[in-house]
Design an enzyme around this catalytic site. Structure first.
Site, PDB file in Angstrom:
ATOM      1  CG  LEU A 104      -2.080  -0.976   1.206  1.00 11.39           C
ATOM      2  CD1 LEU A 104      -2.913  -0.848   2.484  1.00 11.39           C
ATOM      3  CD2 LEU A 104      -2.962  -0.768  -0.013  1.00 11.39           C
ATOM      4  CB  CYS A 133      27.839  -2.368 -10.090  1.00 10.51           C
ATOM      5  SG  CYS A 133      28.694  -3.265  -8.787  1.00 10.51           S
ATOM      6  CG  MET A 175      33.024  -0.763 -14.687  1.00 12.60           C
ATOM      7  SD  MET A 175      33.745   0.487 -13.627  1.00 12.60           S
ATOM      8  CE  MET A 175      35.353  -0.212 -13.272  1.00 12.60           C
ATOM      9  CG  HIS A 193      25.365   0.280  -6.802  1.00 17.81           C
ATOM     10  ND1 HIS A 193      24.600  -0.268  -7.807  1.00 17.81           N
ATOM     11  CD2 HIS A 193      26.174  -0.708  -6.364  1.00 17.81           C
ATOM     12  CE1 HIS A 193      24.921  -1.541  -7.963  1.00 17.81           C
ATOM     13  NE2 HIS A 193      25.872  -1.830  -7.091  1.00 17.81           N
ATOM     14  CD  GLU A 239      22.323   2.522  -8.506  1.00 19.08           C
ATOM     15  OE1 GLU A 239      23.345   3.123  -8.892  1.00 19.08           O
ATOM     16  OE2 GLU A 239      22.259   1.279  -8.394  1.00 19.08           O
TER      17      GLU A 239
HETATM   18  N1  GLN Z   1      28.172  -9.416  -9.573  1.00 14.44           N
HETATM   19  C1  GLN Z   1      29.150  -8.371  -9.579  1.00 14.44           C
HETATM   20  C2  GLN Z   1      30.058  -8.418  -8.376  1.00 14.44           C
HETATM   21  O1  GLN Z   1      29.737  -9.036  -7.394  1.00 14.44           O
HETATM   22  C3  GLN Z   1      28.487  -7.009  -9.678  1.00 14.44           C
HETATM   23  C4  GLN Z   1      27.662  -6.665  -8.497  1.00 14.44           C
HETATM   24  C5  GLN Z   1      26.731  -5.528  -8.744  1.00 14.44           C
HETATM   25  O2  GLN Z   1      26.433  -5.190  -9.880  1.00 14.44           O
HETATM   26  N2  GLN Z   1      26.222  -4.919  -7.689  1.00 14.44           N
HETATM   27  O3  GLN Z   1      31.113  -7.835  -8.394  1.00 14.44           O
END
Ligand code: GLN
Length: 542
Positions: A15, A380, A383, A514, A516
């Site tokens: 909700l 992550c 990349m 990250h 974001e």
């Molecule tokens: N699987 C990859 C790692 O463990 C990338 C992890 C991710 O994208 N958060 O390094």
């Protein structure tokens, strides 16, 4: 002394308790109060780090390295206050602590029980560290009636008596379903939900009632009467077009005023909501539109990419455009030519991910972006896949791979078992536990002066949040840089690649962290603002 607001949910899940809590936090903040939001999660996992994103949604990582519920992302985005590992606790974590204490002999002589030991541990967590805030908003995960949530409800019930008088307010979020054949919104589920709550000793002070159309005053009176809640405290919560409209909408319905009244606080003057109006106006009246493809593997559940979606929207706000997202399962590219999927978009984003499934598709998405000069943002895993692609196509490392998928002839991405956190060495066994053992939380990175990324950030020292086990292998750095992929950001000791960028490309950036997670509606993350801008420029070309 802090005052406590407990937010529970009834009738059904989903909700929007997290958004409701965040919005109330924002409203109190807009009145000049200092707020803190915390979440109690009744499941047995110690944290959500080991759960599938398609089941539980995104794992939100805090600066101090906790893997937490995605609601903490909302808390941060709405209040700007960075969450900590102390802001989310699960049954698993409580029990882990209690069992460790029991083994140490801390309870010697006692029978360890849910009441008082578990409830005491929950209460201690709720009350801890709130010296610098005026209001603590505590959201209880799940729905009233869940067996596993009972100790949490019991703990917040006890707190109602233990805190000073007027120190706690209970808000219950429910749903009024519309029954087409009757042509009515129904109050009964809310009545039952409150009955359930009262049977465990909690009388809500405020009902926040979700409905898909305005609640007639007759129905509101009925809920007031049967649920023993004052009529003015039965607040309707209608759907709104964007989550950032929720604080404004709830204020109009009187939520914050009722909360303050319940604490006996004078609700004047009104909260300052200008910045919320600005954000909402930016979202409502964009000057253009741009489409960005997200090539991922958890695309079936959008909650798996919650912060990412928000950050892209923030990037849209800063460019005055609406960002349309085109969700693509990366595995498709392993069977089909990516061209028809990708030549219609103005930007390609490959987000974080785990495991081999779909990885080749992501590599092909990065290749398409590189070859066709489409703005590419790799986060992550995104990349890591872009680096593998560049190694294979540009640097002649044909068998480039990641040890995440098994032994690799050319481990361009490899497991990392030792790294520095500040001045401390962190170590992990390559076959060790999976829970909580990644490189987690905020780490600083040094950006190369003059690089595109340093230009975007406007600085060469950054701090961003990490969550990964594997790293780009700097042994391949020279070959990749000669081939045109710059390692533009490194960990301060120079050992771990943090960002890469392609020289000969309008916008091709990969980041090991990250970004974001730190974007806010009022402060869009510079990388998202820049990426969306590059996409806007691209959309003008094609
Ligand atoms: N699987 C990859 C790692 O463990 C990338 C992890 C991710 O994208 N958060 O390094």
């Amino acid at each position: 002394m802090a005052r406590y607001i407990f937010i529970t949910g009834g009738v059904v899940s989903s909700l929007g308790k997290g958004i409701a809590s965040s919005a109330l936090g924002a409203l109190l903040q807009a009145r000049g109060y200092r707020v803190r939001l915390r979440k109690l999660d009744p499941y047995l996992n110690v944290d959500p780090g080991t759960m599938s994103p398609t089941q539980h949604g995104e794992v939100f990582v805090t600066d101090d390295g906790a893997e937490t519920d995605l609601d903490l992302g909302h808390y941060e985005r709405f209040t700007g206050r960075p969450a900590t590992k102390m802001d989310n606790i699960t049954t698993g974590r409580i029990y882990k602590e209690i069992i460790a204490k029991e083994r140490r002999g801390d309870y010697l002589g006692a029978t360890v029980q849910v009441i008082p030991h578990v409830t005491d541990a929950i209460k201690a967590f709720v009350l801890d560290g709130n010296e610098d805030v005026d209001f603590v908003l505590v959201e209880i995960g799940g729905t009233v009636g869940d067996i596993e949530a009972l100790p949490f409800f019991e703990a917040i019930r006890q707190l109602g008596n233990e805190l000073p008088r007027g120190g706690a307010v209970y808000i219950h979020l429910t749903l009024m379903p519309y029954i087409p054949s009757a042509g009515e919104l129904k109050t009964k589920p809310t009545q039952h939900s409150v009955k359930e709550l009262r049977s465990i000793g909690i009388q809500p002070d405020i009902l926040l009632v979700r409905a898909d159309r305005p609640i007639p005053s007759e129905e509101r009176r009925k809920m007031s009467l049967f649920c023993n809640v004052r009529e003015s405290a039965v607040i309707q919560a209608l759907d709104v077009a964007t989550i950032y409209d929720v604080p404004i909408a709830y204020h109009k319905e009187g939520l914050d005023t009722e909360v303050l009244a319940a604490f006996g606080i004078d609700p004047a003057p009104a909260p300052k909501l200008e910045r919320w109006h600005q954000v909402v106006n930016g979202i409502r009246s964009p000057e253009g539109e741009v489409t960005i493809a997200i090539v991922g593997k958890y695309t079936g559940l959008k909650d798996a990419y919650k912060s990412l979606i928000e950050a892209l929207q923030h990037g849209g706000i800063s460019n005055r455009v609406r960002v349309k997202l085109d969700w693509i399962e990366s595995e498709i590219f392993e069977k089909e030519d990516p061209t028809p999927y990708l030549d219609r978009v103005s930007g390609i984003l490959v987000p974080g991910g785990f495991g081999e499934r779909g990885s080749e598709g992501k590599i092909l998405a990065a290749r398409f972006a590189r070859e066709h000069k489409v703005p590419y943002f790799g986060i992550c895993f995104g990349m890591q896949m872009a680096v593998i692609e560049a190694a294979r196509s540009l640097a002649g490392v044909e068998n480039a791979g990641s040890t995440e998928f098994g032994p690799a002839a050319e481990p361009v991405v490899g497991i990392m078992t030792e790294w520095l956190k500040g001045n401390e060495l962190e170590t992990r066994a390559s076959q060790g536990d999976l829970g909580g053992t990644m490189r987690l939380g905020a780490y600083t990175a040094s950006l190369k002066p003059g690089s595109r990324i340093a230009d975007i950030y406007g600085t060469t020292e950054i701090s961003e949040r990490h969550r990964h086990r594997y790293e780009v292998n700097r042994a391949y750095r020279e070959r990749l840089e000669q081939a045109g992929m710059d390692f533009s950001g490194m960990s301060p000791d120079g050992l771990l690649p943090e960002t890469v960028e392609l020289q000969d490309h309008p916008w091709f950036i990969g980041v090991q962290y990250h970004p974001e997670l730190k974007s806010r509606p009022f402060e869009p993350h510079p990388l998202f603002a820049s990426f969306v801008q590059a996409a806007v420029e691209r959309s003008r070309l094609v």
